[in-house]
Enzyme design. Structure first.
Site, PDB file in Angstrom:
ATOM      1  N   ASP A 131      -3.847  -3.053   3.820  1.00  0.00           N
ATOM      2  CA  ASP A 131      -4.086  -2.043   2.436  1.00  0.00           C
ATOM      3  C   ASP A 131      -5.162  -1.050   2.691  1.00  0.00           C
ATOM      4  OD1 ASP A 131      -3.049  -4.567   1.185  1.00  0.00           O
ATOM      5  OD2 ASP A 131      -2.581  -2.988  -0.042  1.00  0.00           O
ATOM      6  N   ALA A 167       0.846  -1.321   0.064  1.00  0.00           N
ATOM      7  CA  ALA A 167       0.012   0.050  -0.089  1.00  0.00           C
ATOM      8  C   ALA A 167       0.723   1.407   0.032  1.00  0.00           C
ATOM      9  CB  ALA A 167      -0.918  -0.114   1.273  1.00  0.00           C
ATOM     10  N   ASN A 209      -6.423  -6.928   4.060  1.00  0.00           N
ATOM     11  CA  ASN A 209      -4.890  -7.122   3.534  1.00  0.00           C
ATOM     12  C   ASN A 209      -5.206  -8.382   2.784  1.00  0.00           C
ATOM     13  OD1 ASN A 209      -2.184  -6.619   4.334  1.00  0.00           O
ATOM     14  ND2 ASN A 209      -2.132  -8.678   5.310  1.00  0.00           N
ATOM     15  N   LYS A 210      -3.855  -8.859   2.368  1.00  0.00           N
ATOM     16  CA  LYS A 210      -3.686  -9.819   1.465  1.00  0.00           C
ATOM     17  C   LYS A 210      -4.621 -11.155   1.803  1.00  0.00           C
ATOM     18  CE  LYS A 210      -1.853  -9.705  -1.606  1.00  0.00           C
ATOM     19  NZ  LYS A 210      -2.459  -9.261  -3.025  1.00  0.00           N
ATOM     20  N   GLN A 230       4.341 -13.426  -2.207  1.00  0.00           N
ATOM     21  CA  GLN A 230       5.273 -12.244  -1.726  1.00  0.00           C
ATOM     22  C   GLN A 230       5.910 -12.705  -0.333  1.00  0.00           C
ATOM     23  OE1 GLN A 230       1.878 -12.144  -2.685  1.00  0.00           O
ATOM     24  NE2 GLN A 230       1.168 -10.144  -3.451  1.00  0.00           N
ATOM     25  N   ARG A 268      -4.977  -0.085  -8.961  1.00  0.00           N
ATOM     26  CA  ARG A 268      -5.282  -1.108  -7.876  1.00  0.00           C
ATOM     27  C   ARG A 268      -6.517  -0.610  -6.746  1.00  0.00           C
ATOM     28  NH1 ARG A 268      -0.619  -4.602  -5.645  1.00  0.00           N
ATOM     29  NH2 ARG A 268      -2.341  -5.940  -5.213  1.00  0.00           N
TER      30      ARG A 268
END
Ligand code: MRU
Length: 375
Positions: free
Chosen positions: A253, A56, A263-264, A212, A99
């Site tokens: 994020d 982010a 978040n992810k 990631q 995004r």
């Protein structure tokens, strides 16, 4: 390549060419360390959309630098200030669509456009945008360092009860230096703990589909000499059941004013497992990822859906070459939601640059009274 913590940056202006911004191509890590030049705002938009840069805060900073590049482009293609400003504003619109989940993208763009409010000539437009992009980056470094100081206090307290054994931290995705300008958010407490001599060990979720964790977090912890172990995404609950995790720390994020965090994908499942096992689940965030205009994360946070290719294929090193291979049958349908929302009730606390607070409207309002209630 060993990172020198104080000088490490994920985005910077080319030292000999002020019309070029440079980034690390994160798609190539951990196997290659490659620097990419951004010369136009479209280069910046591609870098964000195709995830050469991600995380982010870095997404917001890349958008900011891209608007500086847009101003340079505007000066070489349009002759009136009004047209140049129009060009920069349309670049902002293009960047804003790259995004959707990370609120820093909107935040960075709005902050850059705000400095154009009373600009009187082209030179001032360029100078102000460059200065603002530099300020955003310097502020992000200071903010991440602040998160590190406060988070390290938590780790120090846990360490007191461990008789010299390392504090086991579980993290998901990469909320590290690579996701910010330096230090990271979830990793900042780890780096400060290392400075303070607090023994730590990090469980690194691989973080499918783009990995990631196994590619970026593992890389940067290796560079910094922090003990860590990569685990598959499904292992965290099992490790918690057996007492191998003292604390979870992830990034976010977008955080609502009530403390819900996006978040992810997979973060929510870690929070559920942590809750079931009495493991504290903290989220580290710069205040720039708080969206003060929304309170219900499940309803109001847009979740980015990414290409099916990320699920159907994996990339890795084959000899000296980086190759992609398909792992899903050609005909199987695939769905790829990139983020999930963890409700505030599952979050033990938020680690911010101003301190640690409850994941609640009251908690955030106490730390950021000047922002509370703006929505
Ligand atoms: O899709 P990504 O790699 O941009 O997702 C990144 C994350 O989910 C991070 O945890 C988040 O951006 C916080 S970064 C400090």
């Amino acid at each position: 390549m060993k990172t020198a913590r104080e000088t490490f940056r994920t985005i910077w202006l080319h030292p000999d060419d002020p019309a070029t911004v440079q980034i690390i191509d994160q798609r190539r890590l951990p196997h290659r360390y490659e620097i990419v030049d951004l010369r136009t705002h479209a280069d910046g938009a591609i870098a964000i959309r195709d995830m050469l840069v991600r995380g982010a805060p870095l997404i917001g900073a890349t958008a900011a630098w891209s608007l500086y590049l847009a101003a340079l482009e505007a000066c070489s293609s349009a002759n009136s200030l009004a047209r140049q400003l129009q060009f920069v504003r349309s670049a902002a619109e293009a960047l804003a669509g790259t995004r959707p989940t990370a609120v820093n993208l909107r935040w960075g763009i709005e902050r850059m456009l705000a400095v154009l409010a009373d600009v009187s000539d082209s030179e001032a437009m360029v100078t102000r945008l460059r200065a603002e992009a530099e300020t955003i980056c310097e502020e992000d470094i200071a903010i991440s360092r602040g998160i590190g100081e406060h988070g390290a206090e938590l780790l120090g307290t846990i360490a007191e009860g461990k008789n010299g054994e390392p504090v086991n931290i579980l993290t998901h995705c990469n909320a590290g230096s690579l996701a910010t300008i330096n230090w990271g958010t979830a990793t900042a407490p780890m780096y400060v703990a290392q400075e303070r001599g607090i023994p730590i060990h990090v469980w690194v979720d691989e973080t499918r589909p783009r990995n990631q964790g196994s590619q970026l977090t593992a890389w940067e912890l290796t560079q910094s000499g922090i003990a860590h172990t990569v685990i598959v995404d499904n292992a965290g609950g099992h490790l918690m059941q057996h007492g191998h995790v003292d604390i979870c720390i992830t990034g976010t994020d977008r955080t609502t004013c009530a403390g819900d965090v996006a978040n992810k994908i997979g973060t929510y499942l870690k929070a559920l497992a942590a809750h079931d096992n009495g493991v504290p689940f903290y989220v580290a965030l710069p205040s720039t990822t708080i969206d003060w205009t929304i309170s219900d994360g499940l309803r109001d946070i847009p979740i980015e859906e990414r290409s099916a290719d990320e699920v159907t294929h994996v990339s890795g090193l084959d000899g000296d070459a980086i190759r992609e291979v398909r792992i899903v049958p050609e005909s199987s349908p695939v769905r790829n939601d990139a983020f999930d929302v963890t409700p505030a009730r599952l979050v033990t606390g938020l680690i911010t640059e101003r301190g640690v607070c409850a994941a609640s409207e009251e908690g955030l309002a106490a730390l950021f009274p000047e922002r509370a209630g703006v929505g």
